[in-house]
Design an enzyme around this catalytic site. Structure first.
Site, mmCIF file in Angstrom:
data_model
loop_
_atom_site.group_PDB
_atom_site.id
_atom_site.type_symbol
_atom_site.label_atom_id
_atom_site.label_comp_id
_atom_site.label_asym_id
_atom_site.label_seq_id
_atom_site.Cartn_x
_atom_site.Cartn_y
_atom_site.Cartn_z
ATOM 1 C CG HIS A 144 -1.831 2.210 14.140
ATOM 2 N ND1 HIS A 144 -3.161 1.903 14.132
ATOM 3 C CD2 HIS A 144 -1.531 2.571 12.855
ATOM 4 C CE1 HIS A 144 -3.653 2.100 12.909
ATOM 5 N NE2 HIS A 144 -2.689 2.490 12.125
ATOM 6 C CD GLU B 181 -3.725 -4.892 4.876
ATOM 7 O OE1 GLU B 181 -4.931 -5.131 4.621
ATOM 8 O OE2 GLU B 181 -3.304 -3.737 5.094
ATOM 9 C CD GLU C 2 -2.482 -1.628 2.468
ATOM 10 O OE1 GLU C 2 -2.355 -0.882 3.461
ATOM 11 O OE2 GLU C 2 -3.036 -2.745 2.537
HETATM 12 C C1 LIG Z 1 -5.935 -3.326 7.600
HETATM 13 C C2 LIG Z 1 -5.255 -2.015 7.424
HETATM 14 N N1 LIG Z 1 -4.447 -1.848 6.363
HETATM 15 C C3 LIG Z 1 -3.810 -0.671 6.171
HETATM 16 C C4 LIG Z 1 -3.977 0.366 7.039
HETATM 17 C C5 LIG Z 1 -3.237 1.689 6.821
HETATM 18 N N2 LIG Z 1 -4.183 2.707 6.360
HETATM 19 C C6 LIG Z 1 -4.728 3.579 7.218
HETATM 20 S S1 LIG Z 1 -5.807 4.606 6.481
HETATM 21 C C7 LIG Z 1 -5.564 3.885 5.004
HETATM 22 C C8 LIG Z 1 -6.289 4.387 3.793
HETATM 23 C C9 LIG Z 1 -7.750 4.186 3.892
HETATM 24 O O1 LIG Z 1 -8.360 4.734 2.787
HETATM 25 P P1 LIG Z 1 -9.916 4.943 2.751
HETATM 26 O O2 LIG Z 1 -10.579 3.665 3.150
HETATM 27 O O3 LIG Z 1 -10.272 5.488 1.441
HETATM 28 O O4 LIG Z 1 -10.225 5.978 3.917
HETATM 29 P P2 LIG Z 1 -9.787 7.491 4.054
HETATM 30 O O5 LIG Z 1 -8.512 7.510 4.817
HETATM 31 O O6 LIG Z 1 -9.667 8.072 2.691
HETATM 32 O O7 LIG Z 1 -10.876 8.131 4.845
HETATM 33 C C10 LIG Z 1 -4.626 2.860 5.089
HETATM 34 C C11 LIG Z 1 -4.150 2.048 3.958
HETATM 35 C C12 LIG Z 1 -4.801 0.147 8.156
HETATM 36 N N3 LIG Z 1 -4.993 1.104 9.082
HETATM 37 N N4 LIG Z 1 -5.438 -1.032 8.315
#
Ligand SMILES: Cc1ncc(C[n+]2csc(CCOP(=O)(O)OP(=O)(O)O)c2C)c(N)n1
Ligand SMILES: Cc1ncc(C[n+]2csc(CCOP(=O)(O)OP(=O)(O)O)c2C)c(N)n1
Ligand SMILES: [Mg+2]
Ligand SMILES: [Mg+2]
Lengths: 315, 330, 315, 330
Positions: free
Chosen positions: D130, D61, D31
């Site tokens: 985290h 994942e 990611e």
């Molecule tokens: C299972 C998991 N994978 C990766 C992350 C890291 N992460 C945090 S926010 C995010 C992006 C999420 O995007 P979206 O669902 O569009 O929500 P937004 O932040 O745009 O509100 C990621 C990849 C996480 N917190 N949990």
């Protein structure tokens, strides 16, 4: 009519003023760590929470400050939480990404992408047995639509006709990556059909549109008609997190999205309808004043007491 | 107190029936648990007796576990089944990052009283994806409770305790025990507190700490050794969290020898924790403590291979002979 | 024309004869543990593997004996594997639910529902870089469609236009539970639209139909058109596993599904077309004879050597 | 050998660039790793230099890890990122039930040479989802290799070794180290073998075994103690599987005191394994071995709370004083 719109404006301004104050406090030091603001996305919580009832349960993400406020959690304990104070809504244990305030029907933020969706199904399931008539709302981003847990939750809710509204805040980015590059069929609302539930792509920068669709989805849910997916189109005006350099933005993108952001849009609409500018601006002032004093009060509170750090692990 | 002749599987079933009756907030669900009554028949009759409170789910472990967290937050007491412990790995997030955090992060204002029933371990012909003993993973996670019954009575009692408890509890059963001999089980008794060890055999030469299905093999080995003049104390710890460290220390101080036996592979197994607690407490031992478990390898399906790995009574006896400084009889 | 159909019949009979021999060996003792037969579902591997090439990679489930055979793995090492012999295709390490024979383009069974789908995506991804032109085939059941990993895999393959064919063997049950009770929209092929890929519900009891759609999907895949979902409608004539009491069957169900099972159907078709009964029946005899002698040879092989049990954990 | 001044994060980046150049079968994905260059900037420039071999993925994942297993089976060497170790729990199946089995179950005819880069641990303000240190989970899984670099040089070397290795390897980094001081890093050197411990400080009074970011706090404590006349030997074990048991035993035999320090919570942590190995080897100690780690609790976001839990140099020093029987200076 303009009264409701002024109320929407206030709900949105409260969120924006809160977030802007958070941004300042993060820059000045009292707030540390990773913070995800929802600036630009305020119309979704403002519109949706307006038609939720106290009995309903809402599950948000790390980008959930606005949802907590719209659900009625007072600003002071939220600021306090962000600053690690004993008076924080979680006594400092949650932090920016993990607020919970069940007493306000806010069953929490969640900082694992997609994890809240199955949990929301469980809250809805509980309502089947406790006679509450509860509906559950699961909020997540566009990127979360690609997470297995969200898929399982949608099928689970649909198969059992659970009263869940899935609210996808499509701000077009998953962190730093455009959702358009990560899916082949960009209309995420259309995924609802896979589960046999209705899905609508709606204007997420219009609190009125969100309210309309949310009310409708809740009605279906409470009547036993099962879940609905609402894909709310929006944009964040800020980075994914505070500190994001936003290198992924296209030239002119921020100017473009600022033109359709919900607060400016509603303000213009109100002015065009003849609402006096002073009345409109008073809303902003009121919200800012509330947030200033809430933040100040939170800043005065004591830090969470290290002696309590091990409490409440088990019953 | 009423007694019934029950197998281990039937004892689980009896506990579930009791819990569904006495706690209206219980729900029982999972894959094939309701209408079919479970792939091992352990959840039989619940659907008939309690209708919608027992139901079958899609093959969606994240949805099963996650919805249990949500329902528990709202006052239900879900009892969900993960058919094999190995399958929990597709959805571990909901146990570790979600269920375990609810109470702590909310400062005690919310809780997640769910019970996860699962079963684990090797059985003849089972493949590497259906053979693992994963208790050590869960035991490293603060906020969870974990138990592993080995007898019909414990299968009944521990489940009753788990469901009455107000925290997330994993009850790890073992499918090789479900269809074992019937035993007299006291049913309907008071809810016991969590925790506590069981002295399954008193002895003075060595303390053998064990849990789960391995308890039976250890007892078998202890009987053999008794005939050779080695007097092993077998201490079963059906509750692994909370763990009765005191009972282990007391016994080890007395026998001055320690072995820990589990089916899980040795490195990083919970046997390390038990040894570390005894060593950390400064209990003086006559010989270095011994850990007996599966070697660090994946689990092969062929019985000739699996039997060379999973500890049996023979190997346990051999290791205890070595620990107590005796030779195997010719 | 009838030659190809006779070849299909042989491919199917080889599978059925294998499975029936397995059932007997399980009853008699040489095979122990959990075994999932694909009796009734033979047309899918028979039709699909006919158009696969050696370079392609196939990922099946625990119900994968038929896929291994159709992919060209000889029967003897499969029987030997089931009986824990040193000559088993995995030397006894895999067992019924975890066959692998990469040298035959059979990248294995998998006994975690849905787990093979992302792995197949990786095999397809590798083909992007190794110049092989490989396509990957991921096989799973109807129930697996509700597993998060399958969702993630479908989106991943679609977003990156990976050459994957997802083959869903819809035998209407997930273990002991009807799939119809576990989804709201029963046409699983329609879920493909959520990912922007084609999805077809096809007659999975007709090897010719499977071959046609598989060839087409492979063509699209190899041309860079991305993945396809094929929902192959079928029925198992036996329990989920050997020993399943099949209490979930409706009255008359087994009779009904026996009437449309692929082998009887094809036999009737061939006879109707004038193929002599002796020629048709010779196919069955040939298959049974092959499996009898393969099983006998496997039974003669030594058990896996316990001294080797710890080998090959690491490089 | 060429040397460059690099931070820990830059050293990871340099290793990735080298690996992409020297091993055409490598792929780097996860990611936000490619076009954005990673949320910590650690994968910067790979997309520009190597085009499609570095790419961004959906937030999936299971698809990331599963596809890495499949690509590795087919001869690629995927280097995938799981942004936080906590997130591996949504897809642990692909690591434990899939990657770890490939070689063993195929009798060595197939392999899965994938590298999983992740990072873990607490950082200011981070929430319970985290903050976890999960190495003990992976260390209980036969078939995986695991390392945890704490210096720029190791960040470089261990990753190079991991990717050249023919088995699944987890490289667990730490985000609090990425932006630390620049250090001289030898780049482009030969691929080192897996395993081995590092004596970060020689000493004679106590052996302190540690790994990951905690190494720095232990060294800090050791310096303080040196001023008080306590001479601690700090043995870092950047490779946890394979683990250099011999080095630990040798040092403990010499100093006759043992402490293990890790950031993970104590119960079921890998410290238990280290203590159990030393106890099992019968190394005579002057005092019971000590495990220093986070208490068994979830991780709160507030710094005042987190600091009361995560071991700092002060607490390490205090515990080592107690272990060596000295009083804290007034
Ligand atoms: C299972 C998991 N994978 C990766 C992350 C890291 N992460 C945090 S926010 C995010 C992006 C999420 O995007 P979206 O669902 O569009 O929500 P937004 O932040 O745009 O509100 C990621 C990849 C996480 N917190 N949990
Ligand atoms: C993740 C996971 N959950 C549950 C199981 C137990 N299980 C094995 S087969 C099966 C049913 C699968 O149904 P379907 O996908 O329709 O395939 P079929 O068996 O009908 O071929 C289940 C639930 C498993 N192996 N893995
Ligand atoms: Mg987004
Ligand atoms: Mg099926």
């Amino acid at each position: 009519m303009s009264e409701r719109r002024l109320a929407d404006l206030l709900a949105m301004w409260r969120i924006r003023a809160f977030e802007e104050k958070v941004r300042d406090l993060r820059a000045e030091g009292p707030i540390v760590g990773s913070v995800h603001l929802c600036v630009g996305q305020e119309a979704i919580p403002a519109g949706a929470c307006d038609v939720l009832e106290p009995r309903d349960a809402l599950f948000a993400t790390y980008r959930g400050h606005g949802w907590a406020l719209a659900r009625g959690v007072p600003a002071e304990p939220l600021f306090a939480e962000l600053m690690g104070r004993a008076t924080g809504v979680n006594g400092g244990r949650g932090g920016s990404a993990y607020f919970t305030a069940a007493e306000h029907g806010f069953h929490g933020e969640n900082s694992i992408v997609g994890a809240g969706a199955p949990i929301a199904c469980g809250a809805a399931l509980a309502g089947r047995f406790d006679g509450s008539g509860r509906a559950a709302v699961s909020v997540f981003g566009d990127g979360a639509m690609n997470q297995g847990a969200v898929h399982e939750a949608m099928n689970f809710a649909a198969a059992f006709s659970l009263p869940v509204v899935f609210v996808c805040e499509n701000n077009r980015y998953s962190e730093l990556t455009p959702i358009a590059d990560m899916v082949r069929a960009p209309r995420l609302a259309d995924r609802a059909a896979a589960y046999g539930m209705p899905g609508h792509r709606i204007d997420g920068n219009d609190a009125e549109a969100v309210r309309f669709h949310m009310r409708d989805a809740l009605e279906v849910a409470r009547e036993g008609g099962g879940p609905t997916l609402l894909e709310c189109m929006t944009e964040r005006l800020v980075g994914h997190y505070i500190g994001d350099a936003e290198a992924y933005r296209q030239p002119g993108e921020l100017e473009r999205i600022r033109r359709r952001e919900p607060i400016a849009r509603l303000r213009e609409g109100l002015l065009a309808d003849g609402v006096p500018a002073a009345d409109v601006d008073a809303v902003e002032h009121r919200a800012r004043a509330e947030m200033e004093s809430a933040a100040a009060a939170a800043l005065d509170a004591p830090f969470a007491d290290p002696a309590t750090a091990r409490e409440h692990l088990y019953a | 107190m009423p007694e019934r002749d029950l197998t281990y599987g039937e004892a689980v079933n009896a506990a579930l029936h009791r819990l569904m009756e006495e706690l209206p907030e219980t729900l029982v669900y999972g894959e094939d648990v309701a209408v079919p009554g479970g792939v091992f028949g352990v959840t039989r009759g619940l659907r008939k007796q309690h209708g919608d409170r027992a139901f079958d789910t899609p093959i969606s472990e994240s949805a099963i576990l996650g919805s249990a967290v949500g329902a528990a937050m709202m006052g239900r007491r879900p009892i969900v089944e993960i058919m094999w412990a190995d399958f929990s790995l597709v959805a571990l997030d909901q146990i570790v990052n979600q269920a375990a955090n609810v109470r702590y992060v909310s400062g005690g204002r919310l809780s997640a009283p769910l019970t996860i029933r699962t079963q684990q371990g090797n059985a003849p012909g089972a493949c590497a994806q259906h053979s693992q003993c994963l208790e050590a993973l869960f035991l490293h996670v603060p906020g969870l409770r974990v138990c592993m019954p080995s007898t019909p009575q414990d299968a009944y009692d521990l489940l009753v305790t788990a469901v009455h408890g107000d925290d997330p509890v994993l009850v790890i059963e073992n499918r090789t025990l479900y269809f074992g001999a019937k035993e007299q089980v006291q049913v309907g008794g008071p809810v016991r507190p969590m925790g506590g060890a069981r002295t399954r055999r008193a002895g003075s030469d060595v303390t053998v700490v064990t849990w789960g299905a391995m308890t039976h093999r250890v007892l078998e080995a202890a009987e053999v050794l008794a005939g050779e003049g080695i007097d092993a104390e077998v201490l079963e710890t059906p509750w692994l969290n909370p763990f009765d460290t005191g009972a282990v220390l007391e016994s080890a101080r007395r026998t001055r020898r320690l072995a820990v036996v589990h089916e899980a592979n040795v490195t990083g197994g919970f046997g390390a924790e038990v040894v570390a607690r005894v060593a950390g407490a400064g209990v003086p031992l006559l010989a270095p403590p011994v850990r007996i478990g599966t070697p660090d390898v994946r689990m092969p399906a062929a019985q000739t291979l699996a039997q060379a790995l999973v500890p049996g009574a023979d190997r346990v006896a051999d290791e205890l002979r070595a620990l107590t400084g005796r030779e195997a009889p010719r």
